[in-house]
Design an enzyme around this catalytic site. Structure first.
Site, PDB file in Angstrom:
ATOM      1  N   VAL A  45       0.835  -1.203   0.000  1.00  0.00           N
ATOM      2  CA  VAL A  45       0.000   0.000   0.000  1.00  0.00           C
ATOM      3  C   VAL A  45       0.873   1.257   0.000  1.00  0.00           C
ATOM      4  O   VAL A  45       0.619   2.218  -0.736  1.00  0.00           O
ATOM      5  CB  VAL A  45      -0.974  -0.001   1.196  1.00  0.00           C
ATOM      6  CG1 VAL A  45      -1.783   1.298   1.231  1.00  0.00           C
ATOM      7  CG2 VAL A  45      -1.912  -1.197   1.128  1.00  0.00           C
ATOM      8  N   CYS A  46       1.929   1.241   0.817  1.00  0.00           N
ATOM      9  CA  CYS A  46       2.825   2.397   0.885  1.00  0.00           C
ATOM     10  C   CYS A  46       3.477   2.675  -0.467  1.00  0.00           C
ATOM     11  O   CYS A  46       3.664   3.831  -0.858  1.00  0.00           O
ATOM     12  CB  CYS A  46       3.922   2.162   1.919  1.00  0.00           C
ATOM     13  SG  CYS A  46       3.318   1.948   3.598  1.00  0.00           S
ATOM     14  N   THR A  47       3.828   1.611  -1.170  1.00  0.00           N
ATOM     15  CA  THR A  47       4.449   1.771  -2.478  1.00  0.00           C
ATOM     16  C   THR A  47       3.515   2.530  -3.421  1.00  0.00           C
ATOM     17  O   THR A  47       3.929   3.452  -4.136  1.00  0.00           O
ATOM     18  CB  THR A  47       4.814   0.394  -3.067  1.00  0.00           C
ATOM     19  OG1 THR A  47       5.756  -0.239  -2.196  1.00  0.00           O
ATOM     20  CG2 THR A  47       5.417   0.526  -4.458  1.00  0.00           C
TER      21      THR A  47
END
Length: 214
Positions: A45-47
């Site tokens: 998700v952070c990516t």
């Protein structure tokens, strides 16, 4: 855990980042700012979020907003991860990512919620005005990615309402009608809003979005 509230001055700090050491207030200068945290490097998700933030670079620039991300991993990890972000999200990360291995900044801003995770940061967002006051806070769970269109919408509202005596109604977006602040009398409104306004109720008056004043 920190208990920062709207209107508080965003705490200053120095930190190592993917683009070198920064002092937060100096980094912001006279600009608006977004500080947002990520649970860890190399997470899916952070990516996508960091890729999205990079892809919105021109929109942030138009609004004079500087972006600063944070993760509890180190600088080398950040730099290697950025290569993955650029590759998979078809972008170029163009803002610093804080290396908060000692969790100093995370603790300062209350980004770790022990009942969610005792070591990793949740998805906190702070929007900070040029005077360094906190204008908006938003917290997502680690499993939910942020909506950057919503962040831009909030910034548009904050910048419009900071310099005009109006507020933005539900689901407002740039260009929509706004509401006149209740503190403005009808006599004042006649002068301030030459395009006119509609009185729905004495406390609910709508008018065309004014030009941004600074």
């Amino acid at each position: 855990m920190s208990d920062l509230k709207l209107g508080d001055i965003a705490p200053d700090f120095t930190a190592d980042t993917s683009e070198g050491k920064i002092s937060f207030h100096e980094f912001l200068g006279d600009s608006w700012g977004i500080l947002f945290s990520h649970p860890a490097d190399y997470t899916p998700v952070c990516t996508t979020e960091l890729g999205a933030a990079a892809n919105y670079a021109e929109e942030f620039k138009k609004r004079d907003v500087k972006v600063l991300a944070l993760s509890v991993d180190g600088v080398k990890s950040h730099k290697d991860w950025i290569k993955d972000i650029n590759e998979t999200q078809n972008t170029t990360v163009n803002f610093p990512i804080i290396a908060d291995e000692d969790k100093k900044v995370s603790d300062l801003y209350g980004m770790i919620h022990p009942k969610a995770d005792s070591t990793l940061t949740v998805r906190s967002v702070f929007v900070i005005a040029p005077d360094k006051s906190i204008k908006m806070t938003l917290t997502y769970p680690a499993s939910t990615g942020r909506n950057f269109e919503e962040l831009l919408r909030v910034i548009d509202s904050l910048q419009l309402t900071a310099y005009n005596k109006v507020a933005t109604p539900a689901n407002w977006k740039h260009g929509d009608d706004v509401v006149i602040s209740p503190s403005v009398s009808n006599e004042e409104a006649d002068k301030m809003f030459p395009k006119g306004y509609t009185t729905v109720k004495p406390y609910l008056r709508t008018t065309a979005q004014p030009e941004l004043k600074k």
